[in-house]
Scaffold this motif. Sequence first.
Motif, short mmCIF file in Angstrom:
data_model
loop_
_atom_site.label_atom_id
_atom_site.label_comp_id
_atom_site.label_asym_id
_atom_site.label_seq_id
_atom_site.Cartn_x
_atom_site.Cartn_y
_atom_site.Cartn_z
N SER A 459 -13.32 -8.83 19.53
CA SER A 459 -12.76 -7.92 20.52
C SER A 459 -11.69 -7.03 19.90
O SER A 459 -11.02 -7.42 18.95
N MET A 460 -11.50 -5.87 20.49
CA MET A 460 -10.45 -4.96 20.05
C MET A 460 -9.12 -5.41 20.65
O MET A 460 -9.01 -5.60 21.85
N PRO A 461 -8.10 -5.62 19.79
CA PRO A 461 -6.78 -5.95 20.34
C PRO A 461 -6.19 -4.74 21.06
O PRO A 461 -6.36 -3.60 20.61
N ASP A 501 -11.02 -2.23 9.10
CA ASP A 501 -9.65 -2.57 8.72
C ASP A 501 -8.97 -3.42 9.80
O ASP A 501 -8.27 -4.39 9.50
N ILE A 502 -9.21 -3.07 11.06
CA ILE A 502 -8.62 -3.85 12.16
C ILE A 502 -9.26 -5.23 12.21
O ILE A 502 -8.58 -6.25 12.46
N MET A 503 -10.57 -5.30 11.98
CA MET A 503 -11.25 -6.59 12.02
C MET A 503 -10.74 -7.52 10.92
O MET A 503 -10.45 -8.70 11.17
N PHE A 521 -19.64 -12.12 7.92
CA PHE A 521 -19.94 -11.00 8.81
C PHE A 521 -20.17 -9.70 8.05
O PHE A 521 -19.90 -8.61 8.55
N GLY A 522 -20.66 -9.85 6.80
CA GLY A 522 -20.84 -8.67 5.95
C GLY A 522 -21.76 -7.63 6.55
O GLY A 522 -21.53 -6.43 6.42
N GLY A 523 -22.83 -8.09 7.22
CA GLY A 523 -23.76 -7.14 7.81
C GLY A 523 -23.09 -6.25 8.83
O GLY A 523 -23.27 -5.01 8.83
N MET A 524 -22.29 -6.85 9.69
CA MET A 524 -21.58 -6.08 10.71
C MET A 524 -20.53 -5.16 10.08
O MET A 524 -20.42 -3.98 10.41
N LEU A 525 -19.75 -5.71 9.16
CA LEU A 525 -18.69 -4.92 8.52
C LEU A 525 -19.27 -3.72 7.77
O LEU A 525 -18.75 -2.61 7.86
N ASN A 526 -20.33 -3.94 7.05
CA ASN A 526 -20.94 -2.83 6.30
C ASN A 526 -21.45 -1.75 7.24
O ASN A 526 -21.32 -0.56 6.95
N ALA A 527 -22.03 -2.17 8.36
CA ALA A 527 -22.50 -1.17 9.33
C ALA A 527 -21.33 -0.35 9.85
O ALA A 527 -21.43 0.88 9.99
N PHE A 528 -20.21 -1.01 10.14
CA PHE A 528 -19.03 -0.30 10.64
C PHE A 528 -18.48 0.68 9.60
O PHE A 528 -17.85 1.68 9.96
N ARG A 529 -18.69 0.41 8.32
CA ARG A 529 -18.16 1.28 7.26
C ARG A 529 -18.89 2.61 7.17
O ARG A 529 -18.45 3.52 6.48
#
Length: 598
Positions: A459-461, A501-503, A521-529
């Motif tokens: 979740s987003m803080p 960065d926030i994650m 969670f590399g798959g998710m992080l890479n997608a966000f990049r």
Amino acid sequence: MHAYRTHTCAQLRPEHVGHSARISGWIHRKRDHGGLLFVDLRDHYGLTQCVLEPDNPHFARLERLRVESVVTITGKVVARSEDTVNANLPTGAVEVRVEDLAVQSEAEELPLPVFGEPDWSEEVRLKHRYLDLRRESLHRRIVLRGQIIDSIRRRMVEQGFMEFQTPILTASSPEGARDFLVPSRLHPGRFYALPQAPQQFKQLVMVSGFDRYFQIAPCFRDEDARADRAPGEFYQLDMEMAFATQDDVFGAIEPVLRGLFQEFAAGREVSGDAFPRIPYAEAIRKYGSDKPDLRNPIEMQAVTEYFAGSGFKVFAGMIERDPKVEVWAIPAKTGGSRAFCDRMNAWAQKEGQPGLGYIFWRAEGGALEGAGPVAKNIGPERTEAIREQLGLSEGDAVFFVAGKPKEFYSFAGRARDVIGRELGLCETNVFRFCWIVDFPMYEWNEDEKKVDFSHNPFSMPQGGMEALETQDPLEILAWQYDIVCNGVELSSGAIRNHRPDIMLKAFEIAGYPKEAVEEQFGGMLNAFRYGAPPHGGIAPGVDRIVMLLAGVENLREVVMFPKDQQARDLMMNAPAEVSPKQLRELHIRISAPEAKKG
């Protein structure tokens, strides 16, 4: 004429009198009235009464057939005499006079009856679920389930959502429950997992450039059964929106749920235009729960100040020793009798508590006075101040709990529920929705002596990176929310953290190094990049929605083929052993658990 039917068992009416009809179904029951044999034939749609005389060539065979045998009956539609019309049955003004009979399938002696609503054991019902499903009430609830899902789909499409399917065979992910694992034949020693929820995939749908997604999603969790939680698998209305705020998610899902409940309410009232939004901290303090039943009007209040330094030494001493101690009051309108107060005190002791302090008000000599040990010890002035704060009067009572709120709030919430129910204060025939918002992002893990995620780590803080860098983690709130109806949590949801960065910073606060987050969670992080839109969603549970609308308290009453309390399918004998050949193909060797000693 059709081989099996010209009409269903619910279609024949007075306008069909004189016509030939063919109907097929199950023999629901038989009655022999003075030589006439009456047979109620049942199919998915309803019942039709059929009749034949002793000289009918099919009389003996129909008389011999057991109930639940499947037959096809052909005959003339005739009007019932006025005194035999069944006004409670849609086909009750007519009957079919049997001219021809075809037996499609003979039933053996039944392990449980279908006619009526007998109370049979869960084991028998689940082992012979195909018979159980023929019973009118359960059959009707399964039909209701199908209608509800159809309505959900229609309403989501009308809101501009598109239905997409996400994978069933996927990777294991930490969703808070155990995964069901599926071994890979092509990759020895490696496993797929059945999805606990399509969480990561639906976020990736948003990253992929789609705007509004939904599906009626199957989810799999290896967890213990409860009345409102099916073991193994369940379904949810999974949805996600791009470029969405919390208000946007609420604005999309509220009309769907409100309209759905209004459609199937069957005369029950549904919450008004806007569901109330209750901050998590307020819900805990007022209701002792983050899934409050708003049909219960009782709201708890803090009354610590009236016990500090008072003659009620138990509470006064606790307050003096620890500034975190509070005293909460649970008002009980109409509960002002010693008998009820003693009954609640006994209930508390059964819950493992020392008891429940109480005051009740009565008129003595024309004056209103508080009665009970607490009132005697704190004195009339403090007693009156409590009464005025809570708005109580003659014939009312109040109960007290004391300690650190995080340790007693759950018990206080249960006491609130019992008081409201026992005193008949709760509304009936109504659905009361609310949103619980502003969940804390983190909590203190006492066992590991560290800060941990309290709800959903993705979740987003609230406040974004600035909050993570400048605020006490235990004070940070998240864009997380639950939707609750009548004390049942239908779903959790959130505005997602779409910034790598926030994650990484959020996980760092909870003690996860960057390398661990990248690995899990590399798959998710890479997608966000590569460019991710702000997005959010929610996933109300379909099974729980149907349970509420059907007016039952156990999910097994609204699921077609449920598991038992031990997550077993008694009908299909699952889980079951597999052959050595299958195990060899999957490169698996069974290691039997060691026998317990003693």
